[in-house]
Design an enzyme around this catalytic site. Structure first.
Site, PDB file in Angstrom:
ATOM      1  N   ASP A 187      29.258   6.513  74.423  1.00  0.00           N
ATOM      2  CA  ASP A 187      30.486   6.652  73.630  1.00  0.00           C
ATOM      3  C   ASP A 187      31.448   5.496  73.879  1.00  0.00           C
ATOM      4  O   ASP A 187      32.227   5.146  72.991  1.00  0.00           O
ATOM      5  CB  ASP A 187      31.152   8.001  73.918  1.00  0.00           C
ATOM      6  CG  ASP A 187      30.448   9.141  73.200  1.00  0.00           C
ATOM      7  OD1 ASP A 187      30.029   8.935  72.040  1.00  0.00           O
ATOM      8  OD2 ASP A 187      30.290  10.221  73.797  1.00  0.00           O
ATOM      9  N   SER A 239      25.802   9.521  70.120  1.00  0.00           N
ATOM     10  CA  SER A 239      25.671   8.547  71.215  1.00  0.00           C
ATOM     11  C   SER A 239      24.217   8.457  71.696  1.00  0.00           C
ATOM     12  O   SER A 239      23.870   7.525  72.410  1.00  0.00           O
ATOM     13  CB  SER A 239      26.599   8.911  72.374  1.00  0.00           C
ATOM     14  OG  SER A 239      26.221  10.151  72.945  1.00  0.00           O
ATOM     15  N   HIS A 240      23.369   9.435  71.318  1.00  0.00           N
ATOM     16  CA  HIS A 240      21.970   9.400  71.749  1.00  0.00           C
ATOM     17  C   HIS A 240      20.994   9.609  70.601  1.00  0.00           C
ATOM     18  O   HIS A 240      19.871  10.047  70.792  1.00  0.00           O
ATOM     19  CB  HIS A 240      21.745  10.389  72.904  1.00  0.00           C
ATOM     20  CG  HIS A 240      22.442   9.929  74.139  1.00  0.00           C
ATOM     21  ND1 HIS A 240      23.793  10.119  74.336  1.00  0.00           N
ATOM     22  CD2 HIS A 240      22.012   9.205  75.198  1.00  0.00           C
ATOM     23  CE1 HIS A 240      24.154   9.572  75.478  1.00  0.00           C
ATOM     24  NE2 HIS A 240      23.095   9.006  76.020  1.00  0.00           N
TER      25      HIS A 240
HETATM   26  P1  NDP Z   1      30.639  15.957  75.296  1.00  0.00           P
HETATM   27  O1  NDP Z   1      31.819  15.803  76.169  1.00  0.00           O
HETATM   28  O2  NDP Z   1      30.753  15.528  73.885  1.00  0.00           O
HETATM   29  O3  NDP Z   1      30.191  17.499  75.246  1.00  0.00           O
HETATM   30  C1  NDP Z   1      29.848  18.156  76.431  1.00  0.00           C
HETATM   31  C2  NDP Z   1      29.523  19.613  76.154  1.00  0.00           C
HETATM   32  O4  NDP Z   1      30.723  20.305  75.886  1.00  0.00           O
HETATM   33  C3  NDP Z   1      28.614  19.828  74.954  1.00  0.00           C
HETATM   34  O5  NDP Z   1      27.751  20.891  75.230  1.00  0.00           O
HETATM   35  C4  NDP Z   1      29.601  20.157  73.825  1.00  0.00           C
HETATM   36  O6  NDP Z   1      29.051  20.989  72.820  1.00  0.00           O
HETATM   37  C5  NDP Z   1      30.675  20.897  74.588  1.00  0.00           C
HETATM   38  N1  NDP Z   1      32.004  20.736  74.006  1.00  0.00           N
HETATM   39  C6  NDP Z   1      32.614  19.571  73.664  1.00  0.00           C
HETATM   40  N2  NDP Z   1      33.865  19.827  73.225  1.00  0.00           N
HETATM   41  C7  NDP Z   1      34.020  21.172  73.282  1.00  0.00           C
HETATM   42  C8  NDP Z   1      35.086  22.049  72.949  1.00  0.00           C
HETATM   43  N3  NDP Z   1      36.241  21.599  72.477  1.00  0.00           N
HETATM   44  N4  NDP Z   1      34.906  23.386  73.138  1.00  0.00           N
HETATM   45  C9  NDP Z   1      33.739  23.855  73.622  1.00  0.00           C
HETATM   46  N5  NDP Z   1      32.694  23.071  73.941  1.00  0.00           N
HETATM   47  C10 NDP Z   1      32.842  21.751  73.780  1.00  0.00           C
HETATM   48  O7  NDP Z   1      29.346  15.291  75.953  1.00  0.00           O
HETATM   49  P2  NDP Z   1      29.276  14.008  76.913  1.00  0.00           P
HETATM   50  O8  NDP Z   1      30.048  12.946  76.243  1.00  0.00           O
HETATM   51  O9  NDP Z   1      29.639  14.391  78.282  1.00  0.00           O
HETATM   52  O10 NDP Z   1      27.721  13.681  76.850  1.00  0.00           O
HETATM   53  C11 NDP Z   1      27.142  13.228  75.645  1.00  0.00           C
HETATM   54  C12 NDP Z   1      25.661  13.108  75.771  1.00  0.00           C
HETATM   55  O11 NDP Z   1      25.321  11.993  76.570  1.00  0.00           O
HETATM   56  C13 NDP Z   1      24.942  14.303  76.388  1.00  0.00           C
HETATM   57  O12 NDP Z   1      23.938  14.719  75.492  1.00  0.00           O
HETATM   58  C14 NDP Z   1      24.317  13.755  77.650  1.00  0.00           C
HETATM   59  O13 NDP Z   1      23.071  14.311  78.005  1.00  0.00           O
HETATM   60  C15 NDP Z   1      24.146  12.293  77.261  1.00  0.00           C
HETATM   61  N6  NDP Z   1      23.992  11.450  78.446  1.00  0.00           N
HETATM   62  C16 NDP Z   1      22.748  11.036  78.806  1.00  0.00           C
HETATM   63  C17 NDP Z   1      22.560  10.291  79.957  1.00  0.00           C
HETATM   64  C18 NDP Z   1      21.199   9.885  80.404  1.00  0.00           C
HETATM   65  O14 NDP Z   1      21.088   9.268  81.452  1.00  0.00           O
HETATM   66  N7  NDP Z   1      20.155  10.181  79.680  1.00  0.00           N
HETATM   67  C19 NDP Z   1      23.703   9.885  80.782  1.00  0.00           C
HETATM   68  C20 NDP Z   1      24.961  10.398  80.316  1.00  0.00           C
HETATM   69  C21 NDP Z   1      25.094  11.144  79.186  1.00  0.00           C
HETATM   70  P3  NDP Z   1      28.648  20.365  71.364  1.00  0.00           P
HETATM   71  O15 NDP Z   1      27.444  19.515  71.651  1.00  0.00           O
HETATM   72  O16 NDP Z   1      28.374  21.514  70.490  1.00  0.00           O
HETATM   73  O17 NDP Z   1      29.826  19.545  70.920  1.00  0.00           O
HETATM   74  O1  PYC Z   2      25.534   7.548  77.628  1.00  0.00           O
HETATM   75  O2  PYC Z   2      25.943   7.373  79.781  1.00  0.00           O
HETATM   76  C1  PYC Z   2      25.182   7.343  78.817  1.00  0.00           C
HETATM   77  C2  PYC Z   2      23.742   7.077  79.078  1.00  0.00           C
HETATM   78  C3  PYC Z   2      23.187   6.505  80.156  1.00  0.00           C
HETATM   79  C4  PYC Z   2      21.820   6.463  79.941  1.00  0.00           C
HETATM   80  C5  PYC Z   2      21.586   6.996  78.729  1.00  0.00           C
HETATM   81  N1  PYC Z   2      22.769   7.391  78.226  1.00  0.00           N
END
Ligand code: NDP
Ligand code: PYC
Length: 342
Positions: A193, A52-53
């Site tokens: 996502d 997703s990033h």
């Molecule tokens: P996920 O829900 O995929 O994962 C969240 C964390 O939980 C990760 O560290 C992941 O490890 C871990 N994890 C996931 N499933 C399991 C499991 N079954 N057991 C144990 N650990 C688990 O991430 P999000 O969808 O919440 O976020 C995705 C990305 O989006 C992030 O990198 C976040 O920084 C980015 N984002 C960026 C934003 C911005 O403004 N720049 C805004 C919002 C999100 P692993 O990675 O090893 O799967």
């Molecule tokens: O996936 O929510 C997101 C996000 C917001 C800004 C960058 N990524």
């Protein structure tokens, strides 16, 4: 009968992908230094399977740069504010080069005082957050970071969106193995996502978002077209998201997720907000070393039956990518080459 479109996958080496992304960024208006930072960040996300990033974000970077919303050549200004407080004005540029500019001072302060804070404002963060914290843990430090994004999440109990997807990332060293790292959006699902699910025509699990009438929906398009996301875990995720707004925006001098308006910049996709990092030197801890204590926690978690730690999937994907090349969609790679002017 519905047709299933097989995606053709190809492999590319990390260095080759970084070089390709560098050309894309420079061609679309960043300085070579900013391009180097963003290219490494984005290729690292793709290498680790943080799709997703990863390269999925490149069209968004390009359209944002074209819109004039962000300054791809900004020079961050670092200020030594207090013994444990560093501030950076990112100059309406990207947050990662601002972090890079402030990093030496931040680490020096954390090592001398035991703890230091970095407040980045006037910045755009469009990436995964774990690349910002993991390197600190690789050099023995504990790091926590938060960044706010753009209004698309309805606070628990409210009627309309206000918060961003507001991730929290944490990294800690451990004695035997890669640092413990987690990185999670405080929304039930990252906005990226939802976009990917919409593109693939997939439905979402229940509880992720609402449509334009505020009704629960599993249709990603209904969320993207006038709907909104929900926080993860009801009031608990909502409280964490509120905390991120306070730390990443109010404490840094950046915008809240609801405070900027990109309507005059069609194509703009990068939230213009702030980011906070807290770095701790655990060598000041009493007793056994922190890294040994964190290793003991991991050992006990495994003994309790845990099979997957946060970060394990990423590291497994990284190992595979390092050994065999990064697996990318052939069409997506061809589009990247076009964006690089090839
Ligand atoms: P996920 O829900 O995929 O994962 C969240 C964390 O939980 C990760 O560290 C992941 O490890 C871990 N994890 C996931 N499933 C399991 C499991 N079954 N057991 C144990 N650990 C688990 O991430 P999000 O969808 O919440 O976020 C995705 C990305 O989006 C992030 O990198 C976040 O920084 C980015 N984002 C960026 C934003 C911005 O403004 N720049 C805004 C919002 C999100 P692993 O990675 O090893 O799967
Ligand atoms: O996936 O929510 C997101 C996000 C917001 C800004 C960058 N990524």
């Amino acid at each position: 009968m519905s047709q299933v479109h097989e995606r053709a996958l190809v492999r590319i080496g990390f260095a080759e992908l970084v070089a390709l992304l560098h050309r894309v960024f420079v061609l679309h208006g960043t300085s070579p230094q900013v391009a180097a930072t963003l290219a490494r960040n984005c290729a690292g996300a793709e290498r680790d399977g943080a799709h997703s990033h990863g390269i999925f974000r490149i069209p968004g970077y390009v359209s944002t740069l074209a819109s004039g919303w962000v300054n791809g050549k900004a020079e961050p200004v670092v200020t030594d504010v207090a013994s444990g407080f560093v501030r950076v004005d990112a100059g309406n540029g990207f947050a990662q080069p601002a972090l890079e500019a402030a990093r030496p001072l931040l680490v020096e302060k954390a090592r001398s005082a035991g703890i230091a804070l970095l407040a980045i404002h006037n910045s755009h963060h469009f990436a995964a957050l774990w690349p910002d914290v993991e390197p600190f843990a690789e050099e023995g430090l504990v790091a926590l970071s938060v960044v706010n994004s753009m209004t698309c999440v309805v606070p628990h109990g409210a009627d309309r969106p206000l918060f961003g997807t507001n991730p929290i990332a944490f990294a800690a060293p451990r004695a035997d193995g890669a640092p413990i790292v987690f990185d999670l959006a405080t929304s039930a699902i990252a906005h990226g996502d939802v976009q990917i699910a919409a593109r693939k025509g997939e439905r979402l699990p229940p509880g992720m978002g609402v449509d334009s009438l505020g009704q629960p929906t599993q249709d990603p398009k209904a969320i993207l077209e006038g709907g909104a996301l929900l926080p993860f875990g009801g009031h608990k995720g909502s409280a964490l998201s509120m905390m991120v707004e306070l730390l990443a925006a109010a404490l840094t001098g950046g915008n809240f997720s609801f405070e900027f308006n990109w309507a005059d910049h069609p194509g703009a996709r990068t939230p213009w907000t702030g980011q906070l990092l807290i770095v701790i030197d655990p060598s000041k801890t009493a007793g056994q070393s922190f890294a040994e204590r964190s290793q003991e926690l991991v050992r006990q978690m495994h003994a309790a039956g845990l099979r997957r730690l946060p970060g394990d999937r990423r590291h497994r994907t990284r190992e595979r990518s390092d050994a065999q090349g990064i697996e990318v969609d052939a069409e997506e790679l061809a589009r990247l080459r076009e964006l690089a002017g090839e």
